[in-house]
Write a protein that holds these residues in place. Structure first.
Motif, mmCIF file in Angstrom:
data_model
loop_
_atom_site.group_PDB
_atom_site.id
_atom_site.type_symbol
_atom_site.label_atom_id
_atom_site.label_comp_id
_atom_site.label_asym_id
_atom_site.label_seq_id
_atom_site.Cartn_x
_atom_site.Cartn_y
_atom_site.Cartn_z
ATOM 1 N N LEU A 187 40.404 44.899 39.231
ATOM 2 C CA LEU A 187 40.073 44.670 40.516
ATOM 3 C C LEU A 187 38.937 43.405 40.538
ATOM 4 C CD1 LEU A 187 38.740 48.060 40.958
ATOM 5 C CD2 LEU A 187 40.048 46.650 42.340
ATOM 6 N N VAL A 196 38.130 50.290 49.245
ATOM 7 C CA VAL A 196 38.407 50.658 48.140
ATOM 8 C C VAL A 196 37.440 52.099 48.260
ATOM 9 C CG1 VAL A 196 37.759 50.194 45.625
ATOM 10 C CG2 VAL A 196 38.555 48.724 47.443
ATOM 11 N N VAL A 252 43.484 47.605 43.779
ATOM 12 C CA VAL A 252 44.151 45.975 43.810
ATOM 13 C C VAL A 252 44.705 46.255 45.373
ATOM 14 C CG1 VAL A 252 45.180 44.394 43.042
ATOM 15 C CG2 VAL A 252 43.784 45.597 41.457
#
Length: 207
Positions: A34, A64, A80
Motif C-alpha cells: 500500500l 480503502v 492496492v
C-alpha cells in the motif's frame, strides 16, 4: 424504531494516519504494498481534486477504508487496486504500467472499474451506459471494489457543487448500483439506508 443514521467513512486526509490505524490489522507486506501504491497514485494524480475540491487522494483512501472498516477486506490486491482504481481512467497511466508494477490481478481489478474509451459511433452517454451494463458481469472482487468506490462518491452527495449532478447521480446509483449491491449483504444494507437518507434527491417521485 427510526431509520439508522447513515455510516460514513472518512474523510481520510492522508495515508500516514490511516496506515497507523491499519498497522495492527494488516500484515507488514500488505502495508508495504500500500505504501508503494499510495506513492504511485499520489505522483500520477498530482494536483487533481474531486468535484467538491478535496484532494484526489482522499477519495482513494476512503475507498480503502470502506473495504477495510466496512466490508472487512484484507486482500492485498484488492486494497492496492482501491488506491489505484482511478489511475488509468483519470491520468496518463496505462494498464500495462499497473500490471508491470503491481501484478496482473491488480491490473485486472483496475480494468473492471475503468470506464472504456468511446467507440466511434458512441456519445458520452452511450459509453457510460455500456460501462455500467458491463458491471453486471463483474466478478465478486471487482464488484466489491466498485461498490466501495461508489460508496465514497455518494456518501456525502449533498456536498457536490452541482444540484443537477446530485440528482442524476442519485438516480443512477439507485437504478444500477442498488441491484448490484444485492450480491453482498453488507453493501445491500448500506445502500438501502443511503437511498432513504438521500431520498430528497429523488426527483422522479415528484413527477
Amino acid at each position: 424504531m427510526g431509520r439508522q443514521a447513515l455510516r460514513t467513512f472518512g474523510p481520510v486526509r492522508a495515508w500516514a494516519p490511516l496506515r497507523a490505524e491499519l498497522s495492527g490489522r494488516l500484515p507488514a507486506d500488505t502495508l508495504a504494498a500500500l505504501d508503494d501504491a499510495v506513492d504511485f497514485a499520489t505522483a500520477r494524480h498530482g494536483g487533481q481534486t474531486r468535484p467538491a475540491g478535496e484532494p484526489y487522494l482522499e477519495h482513494l483512501l476512503e475507498t480503502v477504508t470502506v473495504l477495510t472498516d466496512g466490508v472487512g477486506v484484507s486482500d492485498p490486491d484488492m486494497l492496492v487496486a482501491a488506491v489505484l482504481h482511478d489511475v488509468v481512467e483519470d491520468t496518463d497511466t496505462t494498464l500495462e504500467e499497473v500490471r508491470d508494477r503491481f501484478g496482473p490481478r491488480v491490473a485486472t481489478l483496475v480494468a473492471w472499474v475503468t470506464k472504456p474509451d468511446a467507440r466511434p459511433e458512441e456519445d458520452k452517454a452511450a459509453t457510460r451506459a455500456r460501462y455500467l451494463a458491463r458491471l453486471t458481469n463483474a466478478p465478486d472482487d471487482a464488484l466489491c471494489l466498485k461498490l466501495a468506490d461508489r460508496l465514497s462518491n455518494v456518501q456525502r452527495l449533498d456536498t457536490h457543487p452541482r444540484p443537477a449532478k446530485r440528482r442524476s447521480y442519485y438516480r443512477e446509483t439507485v437504478a444500477t448500483f442498488l441491484p448490484l449491491a444485492d450480491r453482498h449483504l453488507w453493501y445491500a444494507t448500506w445502500y438501502a439506508n443511503w437511498r432513504q437518507t438521500f431520498a430528497h434527491l429523488d426527483d422522479t417521485a415528484r413527477t
